[in-house]
Design a protein around this motif. Structure first.
Motif, PDB file in Angstrom:
ATOM      1  N   LYS A  88       0.823  -1.217   0.000  1.00 52.86           N
ATOM      2  CA  LYS A  88       0.000   0.000   0.000  1.00 52.86           C
ATOM      3  C   LYS A  88       0.856   1.266   0.000  1.00 52.86           C
ATOM      4  CE  LYS A  88      -3.291   2.309   2.995  1.00 52.86           C
ATOM      5  NZ  LYS A  88      -3.973   2.249   4.281  1.00 52.86           N
ATOM      6  N   ILE A  89       1.969   1.233   0.741  1.00 49.36           N
ATOM      7  CA  ILE A  89       2.818   2.430   0.822  1.00 49.36           C
ATOM      8  C   ILE A  89       3.985   2.364  -0.177  1.00 49.36           C
ATOM      9  CG2 ILE A  89       2.214   2.859   3.241  1.00 49.36           C
ATOM     10  CD1 ILE A  89       5.114   1.828   3.935  1.00 49.36           C
ATOM     11  N   ASN A  90       3.954   1.353  -1.053  1.00 47.92           N
ATOM     12  CA  ASN A  90       5.018   1.163  -2.052  1.00 47.92           C
ATOM     13  C   ASN A  90       6.399   1.058  -1.411  1.00 47.92           C
ATOM     14  OD1 ASN A  90       3.324   1.203  -4.366  1.00 47.92           O
ATOM     15  ND2 ASN A  90       3.145   3.422  -4.118  1.00 47.92           N
ATOM     16  N   TYR A  91       6.475   0.255  -0.376  1.00 44.63           N
ATOM     17  CA  TYR A  91       7.723   0.059   0.346  1.00 44.63           C
ATOM     18  C   TYR A  91       8.734  -0.623  -0.567  1.00 44.63           C
ATOM     19  CZ  TYR A  91      10.937  -1.356   4.044  1.00 44.63           C
ATOM     20  OH  TYR A  91      12.044  -1.537   4.829  1.00 44.63           O
ATOM     21  N   ARG A  92       9.892  -0.020  -0.734  1.00 41.33           N
ATOM     22  CA  ARG A  92      10.867  -0.499  -1.726  1.00 41.33           C
ATOM     23  C   ARG A  92      11.577  -1.782  -1.322  1.00 41.33           C
ATOM     24  NH1 ARG A  92      16.025   1.441  -0.210  1.00 41.33           N
ATOM     25  NH2 ARG A  92      15.859   3.020   1.391  1.00 41.33           N
ATOM     26  N   LYS A  93      11.557  -2.133  -0.039  1.00 44.81           N
ATOM     27  CA  LYS A  93      12.213  -3.372   0.397  1.00 44.81           C
ATOM     28  C   LYS A  93      11.197  -4.484   0.659  1.00 44.81           C
ATOM     29  CE  LYS A  93      16.253  -1.100   2.230  1.00 44.81           C
ATOM     30  NZ  LYS A  93      17.135  -0.911   3.368  1.00 44.81           N
ATOM     31  N   TYR A  94      10.043  -4.377   0.021  1.00 50.06           N
ATOM     32  CA  TYR A  94       8.979  -5.364   0.197  1.00 50.06           C
ATOM     33  C   TYR A  94       9.468  -6.788  -0.084  1.00 50.06           C
ATOM     34  CZ  TYR A  94       5.077  -8.311  -1.122  1.00 50.06           C
ATOM     35  OH  TYR A  94       4.217  -9.373  -1.241  1.00 50.06           O
ATOM     36  N   PHE A  95      10.156  -6.993  -1.192  1.00 54.01           N
ATOM     37  CA  PHE A  95      10.524  -8.353  -1.585  1.00 54.01           C
ATOM     38  C   PHE A  95      11.514  -8.997  -0.614  1.00 54.01           C
ATOM     39  CE2 PHE A  95       8.813  -6.736  -5.592  1.00 54.01           C
ATOM     40  CZ  PHE A  95       7.848  -7.712  -5.814  1.00 54.01           C
ATOM     41  N   SER A  96      12.446  -8.230  -0.088  1.00 58.26           N
ATOM     42  CA  SER A  96      13.379  -8.819   0.884  1.00 58.26           C
ATOM     43  C   SER A  96      12.641  -9.177   2.178  1.00 58.26           C
ATOM     44  CB  SER A  96      14.562  -7.891   1.163  1.00 58.26           C
ATOM     45  OG  SER A  96      14.137  -6.684   1.748  1.00 58.26           O
TER      46      SER A  96
END
Length: 130
Positions: free
Chosen positions: A69-77
């Motif tokens: 939702k907040i487009n967190y850039r470290k989502y995948f890790s």
């Protein structure tokens, strides 16, 4: 026993409440370990592990939805770490639990507390920082 401290809060109320519940699950394992009157702890250990498994799946899903939702850039890790945690919980060998429940409870406690604290303080804290 692990006590929640405000320094563990990441500033997202929903996630902080869920993290507090993870501490409660860990503390239930701690209380069982210290319970001298419970001689056969196997069934209770299985309950704690199942609670941990179910709740972490719920928590990780909530946390991952928030990160998207907040487009967190470290989502995948984060997702990889969450999946690894679930895999580890799903791989628990209940025959080993039955053979030495006290030792297994100590291992579970170390795993829950170490992973949760490290993950919250080193990874989840960054979610709010962005």
């Amino acid at each position: 026993m692990l006590v929640w401290k405000e320094e563990y809060a990441i500033g997202v109320e929903m996630i902080d409440a869920q993290h507090k519940h993870l501490f409660e699950i860990g503390n239930s394992a701690y209380k069982l370990l210290r319970d001298e009157f419970c001689t056969d702890k196997y069934d209770k250990i299985v309950e704690i592990i199942e609670d941990l498994r179910q709740y972490t799946m719920f928590h990780f899903k909530s946390e991952e939805e928030y990160m998207k939702k907040i487009n967190y850039r470290k989502y995948f890790s984060q997702k990889v770490e969450h999946d690894d945690f679930i895999r580890k919980v799903n791989a628990i060998d209940f025959d080993n639990v039955d053979e030495n429940p006290e030792k297994y409870l100590e291992d579970i406690l170390a795993f829950i507390f170490n992973w949760t604290l490290e993950h919250i303080l080193q990874k989840d804290k960054l979610i709010k920082a962005e």
